[in-house]
Write an enzyme that holds these catalytic residues in place. Structure first.
Site, PDB file in Angstrom:
ATOM      1  CG  HIS A 115      -1.935  -1.033   1.271  1.00  0.00           C
ATOM      2  ND1 HIS A 115      -2.980  -1.008   2.148  1.00  0.00           N
ATOM      3  CD2 HIS A 115      -2.110  -2.152   0.519  1.00  0.00           C
ATOM      4  CE1 HIS A 115      -3.764  -2.055   1.960  1.00  0.00           C
ATOM      5  NE2 HIS A 115      -3.236  -2.773   0.964  1.00  0.00           N
ATOM      6  CD  GLU A 126      -2.015   4.078   3.220  1.00  0.00           C
ATOM      7  OE1 GLU A 126      -1.753   3.519   2.143  1.00  0.00           O
ATOM      8  OE2 GLU A 126      -3.153   4.044   3.719  1.00  0.00           O
ATOM      9  CB  CYS A 147      -6.466  -0.617   5.378  1.00  0.00           C
ATOM     10  SG  CYS A 147      -4.729  -1.148   5.297  1.00  0.00           S
ATOM     11  CB  CYS A 206      -1.979   1.561   6.303  1.00  0.00           C
ATOM     12  SG  CYS A 206      -1.565   0.712   4.747  1.00  0.00           S
TER      13      CYS A 206
END
Length: 187
Positions: free
Chosen positions: A91, A93, A121, A124
């Site tokens: 992701h 992040e 999420c 993260c």
């Protein structure tokens, strides 16, 4: 009043302010200064550019930027790369936290801020907590997969050791529109 280019006012999230929607002026927002009220917006603009590049690669358009909160230096910027790297944890992040840790010289990013185009999420959010990010700024809310204002509300859990200041709604309309358009083209 700090607003996204086409979005609603910046909203403080978490802690005692949960549920309150405030109208924040440049001097009220932690990333702002009276002489430069568009600083956080500029970082979100870079995150949106990273999200657009991710979409061109066929990735879900999410972008993120880690910034040294004191100097304003960008330590890392990237977009999702889960398909490209065949890695479910790639992701935006996670990628910028890893890169910023290399640049910053350690896994704890004390004094650093994270701007991301979508509510993080749970995975993260946990990484953000472990990295000791000072402030989290995000664009669009994610009712289905978010872990800050939705789902597990990671930072509100008693087992969460570090809670960054969290601010949502920066350029929310543009960030959400980019995601809607991406998924509309794939359906």
């Amino acid at each position: 009043m700090l607003q996204g280019l086409s979005g609603p006012p910046l909203r403080p999230l978490g802690g005692e302010s949960r549920g309150e929607v405030g109208l924040w002026t440049a001097k009220d927002s932690p990333l702002m200064s009276p002489t430069d009220p568009s600083r956080a917006q500029r970082y979100m603009e870079i995150a949106l550019e990273e999200a657009a590049e991710a979409a061109l690669r066929g990735e879900v358009p999410v972008g993120a930027v880690v910034v040294d909160g004191e100097t304003g230096e960008i330590l890392a910027a990237d977009g999702n790369r889960t398909e490209e790297l065949r890695d479910a944890t790639a992701h935006a992040e996670m990628l910028v936290l890893r890169e910023a840790a290399k640049v910053h010289g350690g896994g704890r990013l004390l004094g650093c801020d994270l701007c991301v185009t979508l509510e993080p999420c749970a995975m993260c959010a946990a990484a953000i907590s472990f990295a000791r990010i000072r402030r989290l700024y995000f664009g669009a809310l994610d009712a289905k997969g978010g872990g800050v204002e939705h789902g597990p509300r990671f930072f509100d859990q008693p087992t969460c050791h570090h809670r960054p200041e969290s601010y949502g709604g920066i350029d929310e309309i543009r960030a959400a529109a980019m995601l809607r358009e991406f998924f509309k083209e794939r359906r």
